[in-house]
Design an enzyme around this catalytic site. Structure first.
Site, PDB file in Angstrom:
ATOM      1  N   LYS A  31     -38.128  25.354  49.207  1.00 57.75           N
ATOM      2  CA  LYS A  31     -39.351  26.058  48.807  1.00 57.75           C
ATOM      3  C   LYS A  31     -39.052  27.483  48.358  1.00 57.75           C
ATOM      4  O   LYS A  31     -39.581  27.938  47.354  1.00 57.75           O
ATOM      5  CB  LYS A  31     -40.358  26.130  49.970  1.00 57.75           C
TER       6      LYS A  31
ATOM      7  N   ARG B  25     -49.013  27.019  58.019  1.00 60.83           N
ATOM      8  CA  ARG B  25     -48.164  26.085  58.753  1.00 60.83           C
ATOM      9  C   ARG B  25     -48.989  25.155  59.636  1.00 60.83           C
ATOM     10  O   ARG B  25     -48.461  24.194  60.177  1.00 60.83           O
ATOM     11  CB  ARG B  25     -47.216  26.839  59.694  1.00 60.83           C
TER      12      ARG B  25
ATOM     13  N   ARG C 198     -27.066  25.633  55.273  1.00 64.06           N
ATOM     14  CA  ARG C 198     -27.682  26.788  54.611  1.00 64.06           C
ATOM     15  C   ARG C 198     -27.010  28.090  55.034  1.00 64.06           C
ATOM     16  O   ARG C 198     -26.686  28.285  56.192  1.00 64.06           O
ATOM     17  CB  ARG C 198     -29.170  26.847  54.962  1.00 64.06           C
TER      18      ARG C 198
ATOM     19  N   ARG D 200     -28.577  31.706  59.437  1.00 66.86           N
ATOM     20  CA  ARG D 200     -29.750  32.167  60.192  1.00 66.86           C
ATOM     21  C   ARG D 200     -29.636  31.660  61.628  1.00 66.86           C
ATOM     22  O   ARG D 200     -29.225  30.531  61.849  1.00 66.86           O
ATOM     23  CB  ARG D 200     -31.012  31.594  59.547  1.00 66.86           C
TER      24      ARG D 200
ATOM     25  N   ARG E  73     -37.761  22.858  65.132  1.00 62.52           N
ATOM     26  CA  ARG E  73     -38.555  23.295  63.975  1.00 62.52           C
ATOM     27  C   ARG E  73     -39.096  22.082  63.209  1.00 62.52           C
ATOM     28  O   ARG E  73     -40.233  22.094  62.745  1.00 62.52           O
ATOM     29  CB  ARG E  73     -37.706  24.171  63.055  1.00 62.52           C
TER      30      ARG E  73
HETATM   31  P1  AMP Z   1     -39.127  30.228  57.610  1.00 62.89           P
HETATM   32  O1  AMP Z   1     -38.216  31.260  57.005  1.00 62.89           O
HETATM   33  O2  AMP Z   1     -40.340  29.957  56.763  1.00 62.89           O
HETATM   34  O3  AMP Z   1     -38.417  28.984  58.045  1.00 62.89           O
HETATM   35  O4  AMP Z   1     -39.719  30.908  58.952  1.00 62.89           O
HETATM   36  C1  AMP Z   1     -38.868  31.284  60.027  1.00 62.89           C
HETATM   37  C2  AMP Z   1     -39.669  31.410  61.314  1.00 62.89           C
HETATM   38  O5  AMP Z   1     -40.696  32.404  61.150  1.00 62.89           O
HETATM   39  C3  AMP Z   1     -40.416  30.142  61.723  1.00 62.89           C
HETATM   40  O6  AMP Z   1     -39.598  29.252  62.463  1.00 62.89           O
HETATM   41  C4  AMP Z   1     -41.542  30.737  62.573  1.00 62.89           C
HETATM   42  O7  AMP Z   1     -41.083  31.130  63.859  1.00 62.89           O
HETATM   43  C5  AMP Z   1     -41.894  32.005  61.808  1.00 62.89           C
HETATM   44  N1  AMP Z   1     -42.937  31.765  60.775  1.00 62.89           N
HETATM   45  C6  AMP Z   1     -42.814  31.817  59.413  1.00 62.89           C
HETATM   46  N2  AMP Z   1     -43.973  31.555  58.804  1.00 62.89           N
HETATM   47  C7  AMP Z   1     -44.873  31.329  59.799  1.00 62.89           C
HETATM   48  C8  AMP Z   1     -46.250  30.994  59.827  1.00 62.89           C
HETATM   49  N3  AMP Z   1     -46.955  30.815  58.695  1.00 62.89           N
HETATM   50  N4  AMP Z   1     -46.845  30.850  61.038  1.00 62.89           N
HETATM   51  C9  AMP Z   1     -46.176  31.017  62.186  1.00 62.89           C
HETATM   52  N5  AMP Z   1     -44.866  31.305  62.242  1.00 62.89           N
HETATM   53  C10 AMP Z   1     -44.222  31.474  61.061  1.00 62.89           C
END
Ligand code: AMP
Length: 207
Positions: free
Chosen positions: A15, A87, A121, A154, A165
């Site tokens: 994405k 989410r 990644r 990460r 996740r």
């Molecule tokens: P991502 O980079 O999108 O995988 O996000 C990394 C982490 O940030 C996720 O595992 C969540 O802990 C937090 N996070 C990102 N976006 C959201 C969201 N919309 N709502 C809640 N937590 C989020």
């Protein structure tokens, strides 16, 4: 082409890569809640400190923290590519109260493929460029092509956190898909292809 777009899909579906490109082409901001949260953590803001423990476990940060972080940006924008938000259903409903989404693009990918991709990644801590050791490797062994910084993984891309996740994603996204399906704005793209192939599918989905 529509201009108020959300990208839905499991972590590791590509994405972010596609969102950067589409936002650039449309001339709208790319708003990635994960990136914004990581910046808050890095800058040790109050929000970042509250969000960190959830992020380390791969859990969702409480809705009110995430919404507070992006509300201002969304209210002002005449268009956006939202990446990583909403989410869950409550976030989709909160978003609906702020602005009307014109298209929700779902990136679909099997669980097996998600785990494989996330484990491979890598991220440049300096310029933010994303690589994948299998699908999109850097030219030199784990060094950023653009700024020559050593790449890192990460902390939430470790196997035990990845499983958590993916479980959370699978559970929470279903009602979000129904929500956008009911508004007739949901489109699905197959996330398995090359970056070019997926981009073509994304473009078709937002035309
Ligand atoms: P991502 O980079 O999108 O995988 O996000 C990394 C982490 O940030 C996720 O595992 C969540 O802990 C937090 N996070 C990102 N976006 C959201 C969201 N919309 N709502 C809640 N937590 C989020």
């Amino acid at each position: 082409m529509v201009r108020k777009i959300v990208f839905l899909g499991p972590p590791g579906a590509g994405k972010g890569t596609q969102a950067v490109r589409l936002a650039q082409e449309l001339g709208v901001p790319h708003i990635a809640t994960g990136d914004l949260l990581r910046a808050e953590v890095q800058n040790q803001t109050e929000l970042g400190m509250r969000a960190k423990s959830y992020m380390d476990r791969g859990e969702l940060v409480p809705d009110e923290l995430v919404v507070a972080m992006i509300r201002g940006r969304l209210e002002k924008a005449s268009g956006f590519v939202l990446d990583g938000f909403p989410r869950n259903l409550s976030q989709a409903q909160l978003l609906n109260g702020v602005t009307r989404v014109e298209r929700a693009v779902l990136f679909s990918l099997s669980r097996e493929e998600i785990v494989k991709r996330l484990s491979a990644r890598r991220l440049c801590p300096q310029c933010g460029q994303i690589y994948n050791l299998l699908a999109r490797p850097p030219k030199h062994d784990e060094i950023c092509d653009a700024c020559h910084t050593r790449l890192m993984q990460r902390s939430d891309d470790r196997p035990e956190v990845i499983e958590n996740r993916v479980d959370i994603y699978t559970r929470e996204i279903q009602p979000v898909l129904e929500f956008y399906q009911n508004q007739s704005v949901l489109r699905e793209v197959d996330a398995r292809g090359s970056v070019e192939e997926v981009y073509r599918a994304v473009k078709a989905a937002v035309s």
